[in-house]
Design an enzyme around this catalytic site. Structure first.
Site, mmCIF file in Angstrom:
data_model
loop_
_atom_site.group_PDB
_atom_site.id
_atom_site.type_symbol
_atom_site.label_atom_id
_atom_site.label_comp_id
_atom_site.label_asym_id
_atom_site.label_seq_id
_atom_site.Cartn_x
_atom_site.Cartn_y
_atom_site.Cartn_z
ATOM 1 N N ASP A 45 20.752 52.672 46.929
ATOM 2 C CA ASP A 45 21.725 52.439 45.858
ATOM 3 C C ASP A 45 21.549 53.461 44.715
ATOM 4 O O ASP A 45 20.454 53.589 44.162
ATOM 5 C CB ASP A 45 21.485 51.006 45.346
ATOM 6 C CG ASP A 45 22.617 50.472 44.503
ATOM 7 O OD1 ASP A 45 23.520 51.245 44.137
ATOM 8 O OD2 ASP A 45 22.584 49.261 44.192
ATOM 9 N N ASP A 78 31.211 46.738 43.123
ATOM 10 C CA ASP A 78 30.685 45.462 43.649
ATOM 11 C C ASP A 78 31.760 44.401 43.856
ATOM 12 O O ASP A 78 32.639 44.216 43.012
ATOM 13 C CB ASP A 78 29.668 44.876 42.669
ATOM 14 C CG ASP A 78 28.375 45.665 42.673
ATOM 15 O OD1 ASP A 78 28.357 46.772 43.244
ATOM 16 O OD2 ASP A 78 27.399 45.170 42.098
HETATM 17 C C1 GAL Z 1 24.398 47.161 42.790
HETATM 18 C C2 GAL Z 1 24.868 47.000 44.231
HETATM 19 C C3 GAL Z 1 24.738 45.533 44.586
HETATM 20 C C4 GAL Z 1 23.297 45.107 44.445
HETATM 21 C C5 GAL Z 1 22.779 45.429 43.049
HETATM 22 C C6 GAL Z 1 21.281 45.169 42.925
HETATM 23 O O1 GAL Z 1 24.507 48.494 42.427
HETATM 24 O O2 GAL Z 1 26.177 47.435 44.358
HETATM 25 O O3 GAL Z 1 25.206 45.309 45.896
HETATM 26 O O4 GAL Z 1 22.534 45.784 45.420
HETATM 27 O O5 GAL Z 1 23.027 46.766 42.698
HETATM 28 O O6 GAL Z 1 20.775 45.515 41.689
#
Ligand code: GAL
Length: 399
Positions: free
Chosen positions: A148, A219
């Site tokens: 990520d 998200d």
């Molecule tokens: C976001 C991601 C989510 C989750 C989250 C955790 O950037 O899109 O799916 O993984 O971080 O902090």
């Protein structure tokens, strides 16, 4: 003598390198299915919860329906030791033992990191430790990595290339490539999931870096508008999906938040139409029977997992009704009629046009939610509750 030996050794090295690449590419031949901790548990995930999820996947029949990956998302990371090796925090006392447990159930374990110093939840990321982290994952027995972007934007992109978008994107590509190579070098088949919200048309370059799936949007949230907005954003991406490499419209919210039964059904149906990864994100030990029924509908899952790997296209919309179509192996097709409107019936009575779908004459098939046979005819009226869906399989395998 030395020369004589050098050639076969080089050949052996090359062959084992090639075998590594082939193994890595063999993962995710159909969209990955499993469960991920984030959508429901977020930072409350721990060893006990992951074991409970694995147990439930088996006891609810989800494993038999195809759910295999048990994925730990953000907040598992602890500190690096004096050698830079990352350890899990106190919520995960023994990651290798957890992997062994998950594997003993016939399931696989996934984990989460990012190319920056910090993950989105501000835990340790992999910046400067990519090879080391990949090795650690392989040693633990990890089978899936979600990577990520998060703080890499500030840590590296904004710092090294302020005001230069193109240079920032190059840095981002390089970061994802680095982890792709590190995973391959471990020799362990590890599904590589890119999460950078679809920036810079990720679908165009992710497969070349070893990416098996990539998030296409921001998200998802557990409400209709979020799900429907993301669904609409998948149009035009269908040519990028196929065996080993998939568009990822984000994890499932089925059973979460304010989604009602129709919405859960539509969300699940449409993710199957999209050949999307099916990663449940709900509280498995407290799953309602109707949610379990949706998540384990084998006919719908068969659409998602169809071996052709062809993502659906929206063929036409009329009023608030959308009609999507997906080609399936053996000449079959899946057709979804979705009422995106907030009223009981769409803005005007909806009649299905077979012509617009390129179909001629009555089409015998199966309604995948009622389980009953159904023949689609031209101009047939279809009345759907708000946010409900008709999902039909027609053709060779549907008869
Ligand atoms: C976001 C991601 C989510 C989750 C989250 C955790 O950037 O899109 O799916 O993984 O971080 O902090």
């Amino acid at each position: 003598m030395r020369k004589f030996l050098a050639v076969p050794l080089a050949a052996v090295a090359f062959l084992s390198f090639a075998a590594t690449i082939t193994r890595a590419q063999e993962v995710a031949q159909t969209p990955p299915m499993g469960w991920n901790s984030w959508n429901y548990f977020a930072s409350k995930v721990d060893d006990k919860g992951v074991r409970a999820a694995a147990d439930e996947i088996v006891s609810t029949g989800m494993k038999d329906a195809g759910y295999i990956y048990v994925n730990i998302d953000d907040t598992w990371q602890g500190k690096r030791d004096e050698n830079g090796v990352l350890h899990a925090n106190e919520k995960f006392p023994d990651m290798k033992a957890l992997a062994d447990y998950v594997h003993s159930k016939g399931l696989k374990l996934g984990i989460y990191s990012g190319p920056g110093n910090l993950t989105c939840a501000k835990y340790a990321g992999s910046l400067g430790h990519e090879e080391q982290d990949a090795k650690t994952y392989a040693e633990w027995g990890i089978d899936y990595l979600k990577y990520d972007l998060c703080s890499f934007r500030e840590d590296t992109m904004a710092k090294q290339a302020p005001d230069d978008k193109a240079a920032q994107m190059k840095l981002m590509h390089a970061a994802y490539e680095k982890m792709g190579k590190a995973l391959k070098a471990t020799g362990r088949p590890i599904v590589y999931s890119l999460c950078q919200y679809g920036w810079d048309a990720v679908w165009e370059w992710a497969p070349a870096l070893g990416g098996n799936l990539w998030r296409t949007t921001g998200d998802i949230q557990a409400n209709w508008n979020s799900m429907y907005t993301i669904l609409s954003q998948q149009e035009g991406l269908q040519s990028y999906a196929g065996p080993g490499h998939w568009n990822d419209p984000d994890m499932l919210e089925v059973g979460n938040g304010r989604l009602n039964i129709h919405e859960n059904r539509s969300h699940f149906s449409m993710w199957a139409m999209l050949a999307a990864p099916l990663l449940a994100g709900n509280d498995l030990p407290n799953m309602k029977p109707e949610v379990k029924e949706i998540l384990t509908n084998k006919d719908v899952i068969a659409i998602d997992q169809d071996k052709l790997g062809k993502q659906a296209s929206r063929i036409y919309s009329e009023g608030e009704v959308d009609v999507w179509e997906r080609d399936l192996a053996g000449g079959a097709k899946a057709i979804a009629v979705l009422n995106a409107g907030s009223d009981r019936v769409a803005t005007h009575p909806f009649h299905l046009s077979l012509e617009k779908l390129g179909l001629h004459g009555p089409q015998k098939g199966k309604d995948l939610w009622s389980g009953k046979d159904l023949t689609l005819t031209d101009n047939m009226p279809i009345e759907l509750a708000s946010h409900d869906i008709l999902l039909v399989r027609i053709g060779a395998n549907g008869q």
